[in-house]
Design an enzyme around this catalytic site. Structure first.
Site, mmCIF file in Angstrom:
data_model
loop_
_atom_site.group_PDB
_atom_site.id
_atom_site.type_symbol
_atom_site.label_atom_id
_atom_site.label_comp_id
_atom_site.label_asym_id
_atom_site.label_seq_id
_atom_site.Cartn_x
_atom_site.Cartn_y
_atom_site.Cartn_z
ATOM 1 C CG ASP A 4 -0.331 -0.554 2.474
ATOM 2 O OD1 ASP A 4 0.899 -0.546 2.578
ATOM 3 O OD2 ASP A 4 -1.080 -0.969 3.369
ATOM 4 C CG ASP A 55 -9.252 -1.425 11.844
ATOM 5 O OD1 ASP A 55 -8.238 -2.076 11.507
ATOM 6 O OD2 ASP A 55 -9.708 -0.478 11.165
ATOM 7 C CG HIS A 109 -6.139 -2.244 8.902
ATOM 8 N ND1 HIS A 109 -6.298 -1.103 9.656
ATOM 9 C CD2 HIS A 109 -4.796 -2.390 8.775
ATOM 10 C CE1 HIS A 109 -5.112 -0.602 9.959
ATOM 11 N NE2 HIS A 109 -4.185 -1.368 9.447
ATOM 12 C CD GLU A 152 -8.985 0.762 7.885
ATOM 13 O OE1 GLU A 152 -9.185 -0.125 8.738
ATOM 14 O OE2 GLU A 152 -8.160 1.687 8.049
HETATM 15 C C1 F6R Z 1 1.373 -1.552 6.116
HETATM 16 C C2 F6R Z 1 0.040 -2.153 6.217
HETATM 17 C C3 F6R Z 1 -0.788 -2.057 7.451
HETATM 18 C C4 F6R Z 1 0.003 -2.390 8.723
HETATM 19 C C5 F6R Z 1 -0.898 -2.317 9.953
HETATM 20 C C6 F6R Z 1 -0.110 -2.529 11.232
HETATM 21 O O1 F6R Z 1 1.912 -1.758 4.835
HETATM 22 O O2 F6R Z 1 -0.394 -2.706 5.263
HETATM 23 O O3 F6R Z 1 -1.869 -2.940 7.357
HETATM 24 O O4 F6R Z 1 0.552 -3.665 8.610
HETATM 25 O O5 F6R Z 1 -1.524 -1.068 10.004
HETATM 26 O O6 F6R Z 1 0.810 -1.494 11.403
HETATM 27 P P1 F6R Z 1 1.931 -1.549 12.526
HETATM 28 O O7 F6R Z 1 2.852 -2.674 12.175
HETATM 29 O O8 F6R Z 1 2.639 -0.224 12.431
HETATM 30 O O9 F6R Z 1 1.231 -1.766 13.817
#
Ligand code: F6R
Length: 240
Positions: free
Chosen positions: A66, A134, A136, A141
């Protein structure tokens, strides 16, 4: 679905070893990569292994999950910047082989051909995922269709709050992103997910114990034939 519980150091090393084995078995492997705090230990281990000559990324191709819409790749919170800073600048990979979704310019057109581009390399051999509080994965989401391919996503309020820790002010956090979809992720041949800390406990319990539902995007992984969830004790604490 396999589940492995250990310290952050242990699980980061175990996942790095999965990547090293993958690349040593197939030098032109296609790797699916994530940003965020969770994979930082994995990337540090890969940098070290590359420096020690235990693995070479010269022929490897990567695709990231992403990118924030509105941030140039040179912005220090963009995911292109993150990947260069935490991995690509420190290993022997050819940057031309690294793909990160764009957040500016022709980002919609680039995103529209991303899944086909991945397929043209034979698909992702090994994908690493983090998970949002959440539930995701990537920026899919709650409520995102299980059939989604790469698309524009609106960030949930809780994700904006979670990610604001990395910006000067919450108002600077982009509200939209380009993201691989849930179907795009499920196309990977092998998936590892890493979760660290209390903040992930509810999402991990819902992923492992809960029903498969679009309300918990990560729950789609229950249907994947080769997925391993790596958690620390805190992230695992609500699993029954
Ligand atoms: C990042 C991504 C997000 C993160 C998620 C957890 O490329 O796709 O889904 O993996 O938000 O983020 P952290 O590891 O910072 O808690």
């Amino acid at each position: 679905m396999k589940v492995i519980v250990g310290t952050e150091k242990q699980i980061s090393e175990l996942i790095a070893e999965e990547f090293i084995k993958q690349v040593n078995d197939k030098e032109n492997s296609v790797l699916g990569l994530a940003t965020g705090t969770s994979p930082l230990g994995v990337y540090a281990n890969l940098v070290e292994a590359n420096k020690e000559g235990r693995v070479s990324f010269k022929k490897v191709v990567t695709f990231n999950l992403d990118e924030y819409i509105g941030l140039e790749g040179t912005h220090n919170q963009s995911y292109r910047y993150f990947m260069n800073d935490n991995l690509f600048d420190h290993i022997d990979i050819d940057k031309k082989n690294t793909h990160v979704l764009k957040g500016v310019g022709d980002y919609l057109a680039y995103g529209a051909q991303y899944d086909a581009e991945i397929a043209s390399f034979g698909g992702i051999d090994l994908q690493i995922l983090g998970i949002g509080s959440d539930g995701h994965i990537a920026f899919n989401e709650p409520g995102t269709s299980f059939d989604s391919l790469t698309h524009v996503a609106e960030l949930a309020e809780s994700t904006i709050v979670d990610n604001s820790r990395l910006f000067n002010d919450i108002s600077e956090v982009p509200t939209k992103a380009m993201t691989m979809g849930l179907k795009s992720i499920m196309n990977a041949k092998k998936i590892v997910l890493i979760a660290i800390g209390n903040n992930k406990a509810k999402a991990i319990a819902a992923l492992i114990n809960g029903p498969k539902t679009e309300k918990v995007p990560a729950s789609i992984l229950q249907d994947h034939p080769d997925v391993t969830i790596y958690c620390d004790e805190a992230a695992y604490s609500l699993v029954k």
